[in-house]
Design an enzyme around this catalytic site. Structure first.
Site: not given
Ligand code: 9MR
Ligand code: ZN
Length: 550
Positions: A164, A475, A521, A530
């Site tokens: 994102d 992602h 993937d 991601e």
């Molecule tokens: O890395 C984060 C992971 O540990 C959490 O379980 C998850 C759900 O809260 O969120 C991940 O962080 C995301 C963040 O909120 C927004 N940018 C992408 C991150 C990776 O997925």
């Protein structure tokens, strides 16, 4: 690996064409070298590009690996050191190609470090540096303060967090700290590393890249010292290029975690940049001091929760004990002021890990700050911190010994971003060796990289652009819409997650799949494919250690 449509949107999980799992980049000549098979086999051979057999060995049955759900066999070829490009063959199976060479990791190391440049926000990526991945300028509008919409601030810069386009202070501080510590422990490696980024001058490229984030982090601080938790649009952008995301930006509430983390990484950086740029170093130090003042005035935990109208990353934490410990340890290391030592000791009365180095648990970074500091230190504390690293390294060693894949991960570690936990464990091995001034755990550290680059039961190299069978559809918004088949290189995928929690992963990963195989993937699978800055940053650290010849 061509794609006709944008990204992998298939309805199935792609199976590895290989069942002999190797580090698809390769091995240093003098390192331990192991390939893993998930089928019964006795004899194996190593063949060169002409198909000539260069080595023969016997595989050993390891037994059942419950995280992988396979009975595995290991082929140790550590005594084969001849430089070259090879494959392993056994029965009618063949491995991916790999190299044995002294500087075997240079390419992947470059890519993983360069990834931060590709994630830069607030600028365009010039073709000169980004090649085919160049794109226009993004996210340069001023950001509205969420609770005070009259106020607009310039907080441009920094790195996009992940797939994102959000920029989050705790995540960014942690990632920058991994990179800065990589530099601090292995400076010779990074003084040589050229990243082909716009900055010129004496500053090592890694430090120039970190500076890009640090300038942004400093902008996130309010006059009173409090630091905004994040700057993002109200909702995650659709899959568009960053320059096409023109929704308004908001600065969300100040949190004590963001205030502490931002201050901590600025204190760390202040010491490192001092000799290169004293003005910059001074600004970093002032930011850190302002964070401390704010924390003094706000002794209670101030967490963060998304307001109802916002769905971007939350990065909530349950408490801020390790964050406070970290900043006070860094401030003591920077200044030697006993007042920070007292505060650090006070923060230590809370329970938290002294070896963890993820974005929610930062005790390991605080401990490292203290252990490396040139100030007067308390012997009991030094012993305690050192001991924690050594004991954790010993524990992880036995975990790795019980894994058919040499992987220092337990079942419960296979959560969202498991590859970060893997790499953070690699960091513990590296730090333990650094503190001991020996190589006790080097093979264990290397084994974590081997897993990342293909010695794992999915057979994937979890680094884009690296390895014959590699992830290519993470992602990651720009990668999905830039129209280029090959993903931007050097991005570390989050990796297997035994509790997949996005619709595509829930559909693609059957219930009961062993933890290490809960991976696809697929661009939709944000809970297991991601990318983030803080999954790349520990990989930079680990490679710094493995490439360090001092
Ligand atoms: O890395 C984060 C992971 O540990 C959490 O379980 C998850 C759900 O809260 O969120 C991940 O962080 C995301 C963040 O909120 C927004 N940018 C992408 C991150 C990776 O997925
Ligand atoms: Zn941007």
């Amino acid at each position: 690996m061509s794609r006709t449509n944008y990204g992998n949107e298939t309805e199935t999980v792609t199976k590895s064409p290989f069942r002999i799992f190797v580090n698809q980049i390769g091995y240093c000549p003098d390192s331990k070298k192991t390939a893993v098979m998930n089928f019964p086999c006795e004899n194996f051979q190593i063949i060169d590009r002409k198909g000539t057999c260069r080595y023969q060995g016997k595989a050993m049955r390891f037994g059942y690996d419950k995280n992988a759900g396979d009975t595995v066999y290991q082929a140790d070829f550590s005594d084969f050191c001849k430089k070259g490009t090879y494959r392993i063959v056994a029965l009618d199976e063949t491995s991916a190609e790999f190299c044995i060479a002294e500087s075997v990791y240079d390419g992947v190391f470059f890519d993983i470090t360069k990834a931060f440049y590709y994630l830069r926000c607030g600028c365009g990526l010039d073709e000169k540096y980004a090649g085919i991945y160049s794109h226009g300028t993004c996210h340069t509008s001023r950001a509205f303060v969420y609770d005070d919409r009259q106020t607009e601030l310039d907080v441009t810069g920094g790195w996009h967090d992940a797939g994102d386009y959000g920029r989050y202070v705790t995540a960014g501080s942690c990632a920058a700290a991994h990179l800065l510590y990589a530099y601090k422990l292995f400076p010779t490696v990074f003084k040589k590393q050229k990243l082909n980024i716009p900055e010129e001058g004496d500053l090592p490229d890694l430090l120039a890249e970190c500076r890009y984030e640090l300038e942004f982090l400093m902008k996130m601080q309010r006059e009173d010292g409090g630091v905004y938790h994040k700057v993002t649009t109200m909702r995650h952008a659709p899959f568009i290029m960053p320059e096409d995301d023109r929704e308004p930006l908001y600065l969300f509430a100040v949190s004590s975690m963001a205030t502490a983390d931002c201050g901590a990484v600025c204190a760390l950086a202040s010491g490192i940049y001092e000799k290169y740029d004293s003005e910059f170093s001074k600004r970093l130090r002032q930011t850190a001091e302002k964070s401390c003042r704010w924390l003094d005035n706000n002794p209670a935990f101030i967490g963060f929760q998304n307001p109802d109208d916002c769905n971007t990353g939350e990065y909530g934490e349950e408490d801020d004990a390790s964050n406070r410990f970290w900043i006070y340890a860094e401030m003591y290391a920077l200044t030697g002021d006993p007042a920070y030592h007292d505060r650090m000791k006070k923060a230590l009365t809370n329970e938290f890990s002294l070896t963890a180095m993820g974005y929610t648990q930062l005790g390991g970074l605080g401990a490292l700050a203290y252990l490396l500091c040139g100030q007067k230190t308390d012997q009991a504390l030094t012993n305690r911190f050192t001991d924690h690293f050594h004991r954790e390294a010993e524990r992880l060693k036995s975990v790795a010994d019980n894994s058919g894949y040499g992987c220092a991960m337990e079942e419960q570690n296979f959560t969202w971003g498991s590859n970060m936990t893997l790499l953070a464990h690699g960091m513990v091995f590296a730090i333990s060796d650094y503190l001991n001034r020996d190589c006790t755990y080097k093979n264990y550290a290397a084994a974590q990289l081997n897993y990342l680059l293909g010695v794992n039961p999915t057979g994937y190299s979890y680094v884009t652009g690296n390895g014959e069978f590699r992830c290519n559809y993470p992602h990651l918004r720009p990668a999905h819409v830039d129209g280029i088949d090959e993903c931007i290189p050097g991005m570390v995928s989050g990796g297997p997650n035994r509790t997949p929690c996005d619709p595509d992963a829930e559909r693609l990963i059957p219930k009961g799949t062993p933890p290490m195989k809960c991976y696809a993937d697929h661009v939709g699978c944000y809970s297991l494919n991601e990318i983030t800055i803080y999954w790349n940053s520990p990989a930079v650290f680990l490679l710094g250690y493995l490439c360090c010849k001092d």
